[in-house]
Design an enzyme around this catalytic site. Sequence first.
Site, PDB file in Angstrom:
ATOM      1  N   LYS A 116     111.463  -1.227 -27.029  1.00  0.00           N
ATOM      2  CA  LYS A 116     111.830  -0.940 -25.375  1.00  0.00           C
ATOM      3  C   LYS A 116     111.113  -1.479 -24.883  1.00  0.00           C
ATOM      4  O   LYS A 116     110.660  -2.673 -25.687  1.00  0.00           O
ATOM      5  CB  LYS A 116     110.795   0.403 -24.912  1.00  0.00           C
ATOM      6  N   TYR A 127      92.948 -24.869  -9.966  1.00  0.00           N
ATOM      7  CA  TYR A 127      92.723 -24.728  -8.609  1.00  0.00           C
ATOM      8  C   TYR A 127      91.005 -23.796  -8.444  1.00  0.00           C
ATOM      9  O   TYR A 127      90.195 -23.601  -9.723  1.00  0.00           O
ATOM     10  CB  TYR A 127      93.363 -23.391  -8.718  1.00  0.00           C
TER      11      TYR A 127
END
Length: 368
Positions: free
Chosen positions: A41, A265
């Site tokens: 999956k 950042y």
Amino acid sequence: MSIHCEQSPAATAIIDTAALAQNLVVARRMAHGARCMAVVKANAYGHGLVECARALSGADALAVARLSEAKTLRHAHATDLPIVVLDGALSADETSEAVALGCELVVHSDHQLQWLEAAEQVPSTIWLKVNTGMNRLGWAPAAVAQAYARIVAKAPEVDVRFSTHFASADDPDAEQTDEQLQRWQDLSRPENATISLSNSAALVRELGLRAPTNALAWVRPGLLLYGATPFGSGDATDLGLTPVMNFESSVIAVQRLRTGDRVGYGGGYTAAQDMRIGVVAAGYGDGYPCQMPAGTPVLVDGRNCMLAGRVSMDMLSVDLTGAPEAQVGSRVRLWGQELPVERVARHANTIAWELLTRVSARVERVFT
Ligand SMILES: *Cc1c(COP(=O)(O)O)cnc(C)c1O
């Protein structure tokens, strides 16, 4: 295994399909004669659904979560194995579509049973899901006999099987597992019924597997096939498994910092001494989490380095102190062999399942 120099300089997931097939052999050995449905999956846990299904042709069945995943497999002619849809049908239409695709369906609820009762054709095999205490999907133990009777009344030829799922199989101290096993044992079901209990953690711990009856049992490993451990400590290599995904990129710029210079950042990382920083072409847009803290291990040219500064969308920064020879073009491994994904996951307070499945669509999968 050496780092592949011929790969793209951008973030790439190099998928070792031979390791995948070999991990299945290891899982089979752990299963002591139980049959094995390989769980593929979520794009085979981020590794690439169709290619991984092909590499897992030695399994007895494949398992997906959604019918759309089964459809992809069938349309690509990726497998001749039975495909089990673990969440079952999500609508009446999906019920008939699953039959047309030759899928086996989990039936966990009254509405799924009603769709089945109303359907013209039913799957050859149905897995009745029993809720033994996880309280996610499944019939309460007391409701199982009636659900079984309704399926048999609708289609006596159907092979009805019984499954459940453990909530805490990865925690050997969890009492919840004993409670679940007790409810499972107390369940009234036909003698010689085919059963399935074990995900990766339960398989490793041999929960619910008992020698003479294993021929009637199926195990459902997912994570361990991809070479990661489901447990909170240790590495998959301790279990004889090999990491399948090597998540790699390369250095695209080098910055020379002076003591006190900041990185990235927010300037959240400050150089404690003069140092070199490697800027790597991989970021949260590729699936490397923004939450990954400074100090998380990264391999540069096979040497131990550490993340420095906040991960941005397309790049991250690495303290190159551990790799003095590193330069633009140096190969970087974010996880894989020699750097288990489960170890990296623990740094970000997440789990290997999530790191693997969130590797994004723009990351090229290269199958070796
Ligand atoms: C995902 C899933 C598995 C596989 O779990 P792993 O922990 O990855 O081995 C097994 N059974 C069910 C019902 C699942 O949803």
